[in-house]
Design an enzyme around this catalytic site. Structure first.
Site, PDB file in Angstrom:
ATOM      1  N   GLU A  44       0.807  -1.139  -0.072  1.00 47.11           N
ATOM      2  CA  GLU A  44       0.000  -0.096   0.019  1.00 47.11           C
ATOM      3  C   GLU A  44       0.643   1.341  -0.159  1.00 47.11           C
ATOM      4  O   GLU A  44       2.155   1.153   0.627  1.00 47.11           O
ATOM      5  CB  GLU A  44      -0.472  -0.222   1.264  1.00 47.11           C
ATOM      6  CG  GLU A  44      -2.192   1.568   1.658  1.00 47.11           C
ATOM      7  CD  GLU A  44      -2.607   1.196   2.272  1.00 47.11           C
ATOM      8  OE1 GLU A  44      -3.185   0.784   3.575  1.00 47.11           O
ATOM      9  OE2 GLU A  44      -3.568   2.026   2.034  1.00 47.11           O
ATOM     10  N   CYS A 234      -6.206   1.253   3.439  1.00 44.90           N
ATOM     11  CA  CYS A 234      -7.453   2.418   3.304  1.00 44.90           C
ATOM     12  C   CYS A 234      -7.264   2.959   1.719  1.00 44.90           C
ATOM     13  O   CYS A 234      -8.395   4.141   1.353  1.00 44.90           O
ATOM     14  CB  CYS A 234      -7.286   3.768   4.309  1.00 44.90           C
ATOM     15  SG  CYS A 234      -7.289   2.136   5.419  1.00 44.90           S
ATOM     16  N   ASN A 365     -12.815  -3.056   0.952  1.00 43.68           N
ATOM     17  CA  ASN A 365     -11.447  -2.854   2.127  1.00 43.68           C
ATOM     18  C   ASN A 365     -11.977  -3.572   3.060  1.00 43.68           C
ATOM     19  O   ASN A 365     -12.560  -4.506   3.888  1.00 43.68           O
ATOM     20  CB  ASN A 365      -9.849  -1.785   1.799  1.00 43.68           C
ATOM     21  CG  ASN A 365      -9.494  -1.279   2.750  1.00 43.68           C
ATOM     22  OD1 ASN A 365      -8.502  -3.217   3.004  1.00 43.68           O
ATOM     23  ND2 ASN A 365      -8.908  -0.979   3.566  1.00 43.68           N
ATOM     24  N   GLU A 366     -11.951  -2.196   3.954  1.00 48.61           N
ATOM     25  CA  GLU A 366     -11.971  -2.827   5.300  1.00 48.61           C
ATOM     26  C   GLU A 366     -13.509  -2.172   5.677  1.00 48.61           C
ATOM     27  O   GLU A 366     -13.767  -0.715   6.340  1.00 48.61           O
ATOM     28  CB  GLU A 366     -10.779  -1.657   6.599  1.00 48.61           C
ATOM     29  CG  GLU A 366      -9.708  -2.789   6.796  1.00 48.61           C
ATOM     30  CD  GLU A 366      -8.638  -1.953   8.270  1.00 48.61           C
ATOM     31  OE1 GLU A 366      -9.129  -0.745   8.561  1.00 48.61           O
ATOM     32  OE2 GLU A 366      -7.901  -2.461   7.889  1.00 48.61           O
TER      33      GLU A 366
END
Ligand code: AHR
Length: 645
Positions: A44, A234, A365-366
């Site tokens: 990332e 993120c 993602n989250e």
């Protein structure tokens, strides 16, 4: 790695009276198959991991598109920013330099990413796009400047003509300096416009143009990763939907990839980085290419129609998800489509007519709450119909337990995703206690992707204690390879002078790389994978923390090896005898290769000053009637490899 050959005899003699343990590996029966891609990496752009890190560009804000166009630059003389008749439509700003013939000249200095690293006798490829609206030949002086303001490299470019053209020159550094900068000076009187001012080391990974930092890719390569998840995290969500990662912005000519802000610029108020942007110079094409270079399965993750739920409530209405879903469909075409398909052609034009053989995609993602499965369902309906061959990875949210996690797992089962991404940022104790986490997991539902994990010691250092805890936990992942199919540590990279989050697997500055103890755990696992799980027990039970010991065993059919991984998380030495049951015939005096990661000090860390304080050490022992013995020191991780017929 140090390669020290020693028989462990001296250790044996020195520790008579220590605790003795018997591990029994059953070779009679092959256990479940292990996915070849099981252990990999997750990349990332956090901690200056891409721009300022893996992406070898040395100039910050090369296109003058940061919200304040001179961020990273110190202009001198008459220098202004313009966007009239730009060179690049999607990055329209450029600089206009006017020089009246002063002794100083007009020009700019660029500070790089916390300065620039130059290596003595290395080459640097400098380039810019330029035009001279008033015509006539104009001369630019280009200088590499050391931290003491001495000029340590120089070159010259002559610019001529009212149309935008690319000019370049190669510079050589006369000194090594980790904190240099670049200076360019217009020396001739007149007006010149400049854009996309760029400089790469001539030596990059595979010496590619628009290349990657060789030393950092080498560190990845040595992990032998099976899967490569990118670009986040993120970052794919964005603080707002507008600033989400849009893969289509990251392909095509590099000069025209529009700049995006980096969501890690001010996520943590105590780690404030207003100069953190994404040029997308390292974009999806480069990520796929890197996966291929590393021999890892690419696993791209894309936005599911929700901005980061920590930062925003912004979401796309379920009925308006069309363009987001189309992005997923087009991404599969970009990776796998024929060269005459729209997106396959983009890939081919960039230099890769062969498909990248994409097999999996992450959607979101989250995420959490009902908003996520509602949106994921829409993606799945289309993807299952158009691309049943592609595995879909869903999310279980930001935590490894709790109400949100349970809810999402249930939803993922109902939606029948292929894999569920679990994230754990927890204490070393949690990792030790959870070595048996998957022993009783449901074998009938989706598989698990341990997509982001790292043991967070109170100091948040990459110390031995955290590395050993991760190794213990990973024996549990390996033992349960029938349900855990993929695992990646997170985050991967951090710039020493520009990090937002720690711990991180690999630290670097502008010239050097520091592999952490956590890195070496991943490397020892990645370089010693198996094809099948083998049963390993102590007193009839899995080894999941009894006497602070943890273990897994695998068979590698390809290399005809039995590999035992063992962790001693105590501070005491333990004599471990590994007995191999079910072997046809006897293996007396066979050589067992031992790799040991150990420190007496659980707080030990590797640093720029001492990068090799904690590194794996090689040795060997010999078998004695189908068994071998190691003296496992405290705070240690062992990989023991034995060839069998
Ligand atoms: O790895 C750092 C961040 O941790 C990732 O972006 C995110 O998925 C998680 O919260």
């Amino acid at each position: 790695m140090k390669n020290i050959t020693l028989t462990l005899t001296f250790v044996l003699l020195a520790f008579i009276g220590q605790a003795q343990e018997l591990f029994e590996v059953n070779l009679k029966k092959k256990g479940p198959e292990i996915q070849p891609e099981m252990f990999g990496v997750f990349f990332e752009d956090i901690n200056f991991g891409a721009d300022g890190g893996l992406y070898a560009e040395l100039i910050k804000n090369r296109s003058f598109e940061f919200h304040h166009p001179f961020v990273g630059w110190t202009p001198f003389g008459d220098v202004t920013v313009s966007e009239e008749n730009p060179c690049f439509e999607r990055n329209p700003h450029y600089v206009r330099l006017k020089e009246k013939g002063s002794r100083r000249g007009a020009g700019l200095e660029n500070e790089g990413f916390r300065r620039m690293g130059f290596r003595k006798n290395s080459g640097y490829n400098f380039s810019f796009y330029a035009r001279t609206p008033e015509a006539g030949e104009m001369k630019f002086r280009i200088e590499l400047v050391g931290s003491d303001e001495e000029i340590i490299g120089r070159g010259e470019i002559l610019v001529n003509g009212p149309d935008w053209k690319k000019y370049s020159v190669s510079l050589k550094a006369e000194e090594t300096d980790a904190k240099g900068k670049l200076r360019l000076i217009l020396e001739s009187p007149g007006v010149a416009d400049l854009d996309h001012i760029s400089m790469f080391p001539s030596e990059t990974w595979k010496n590619r143009a628009n290349g990657l930092r060789k030393d950092l890719v080498e560190a990845l390569y040595e992990l032998n990763p099976g899967v490569f998840r990118f670009p986040g995290g993120c970052i794919i969500e964005g603080n707002t939907l507008e600033s989400r990662y849009q893969w289509k912005h990251s392909v095509g000519p590099v000069e025209n990839r529009p700049l995006n802000e980096n969501r890690w610029n001010y996520t943590f108020k105590h780690r404030f980085f207003p100069d953190y942007y994404q040029t997308y110079g390292l974009g999806f094409y480069e990520y796929f290419l890197l996966s291929e270079d590393l021999g890892a399965e690419p696993l791209p993750v894309i936005n599911c129609g929700l901005a980061c739920q920590y930062e925003s409530t912004e979401c796309v209405a379920v009925d308006d998800l069309g363009p987001y879903i189309q992005d997923a469909v087009d991404l599969i075409e970009f990776a796998n489509g024929s060269v005459i398909s729209t997106w396959g052609k983009v890939r081919a034009d960039m230099g890769h007519p062969e498909p990248f053989n994409l097999k999996m995609i992450g959607i979101g993602n989250e995420q959490w709450g009902p908003q996520y499965p509602e949106r994921l369902k829409k993606f799945m309906e289309v993807l299952r119909e158009k691309h049943p061959e592609i595995k879909i990875v869903g999310s279980s949210g930001p935590t490894p337990d709790g109400e949100r996690f349970d809810y999402l797992w249930q939803q993922m089962k109902e939606l029948k995703v292929d894999l569920v991404d679990e994230h754990y940022y927890r204490s070393p104790e949690w990792f030790l206690e959870n070595a048996d986490r998957y022993d009783d997991y449901d074998r009938k539902g989706p598989k698990v992707f341990a997509g982001e994990f790292a043991a967070h010691h109170a100091s948040r250092d990459n110390n031995v204690r955290s590395a050993i805890a991760e190794a213990a936990f990973m024996t549990g992942l390996e033992r349960n390879a029938d349900v855990v199919e993929l695992a990646t540590y997170a985050p991967l990279f951090a710039h020493m002078d520009a990090w937002q989050w720690k711990p991180d697997m690999i630290w670097f500055d502008n010239l050097s790389v520091v592999r952490t103890p956590n890195y070496y755990v991943q490397q020892m696992v990645g370089q010693n994978t198996g094809t099948h799980v083998l049963d390993i027990q102590q007193n009839g039970s899995s080894i999941v923390g009894q006497d602070s010991l943890y273990a897994s065993a695998v068979l590698n059919e390809t290399s005809s090896a039995v590999i035992v991984k063992a962790v001693n998380a105590s501070s005491e030495i333990k004599e471990i005898t590994v007995s191999l049951k079910g072997l046809k015939g006897s293996i007396q005096n066979a050589r067992v290769e031992i790799t040991e990661l150990h420190s007496n000090d659980p707080e030990a860390v590797n640093s720029l000053d001492n990068p090799n304080l904690v590194v794996p050490v090689f040795s060997f022992v010999q078998t004695d009637e189908n068994s071998f013995t190691i003296n496992a020191r405290g705070n240690s991780f062992y990989v023991c490899k034995l060839k069998i017929n």
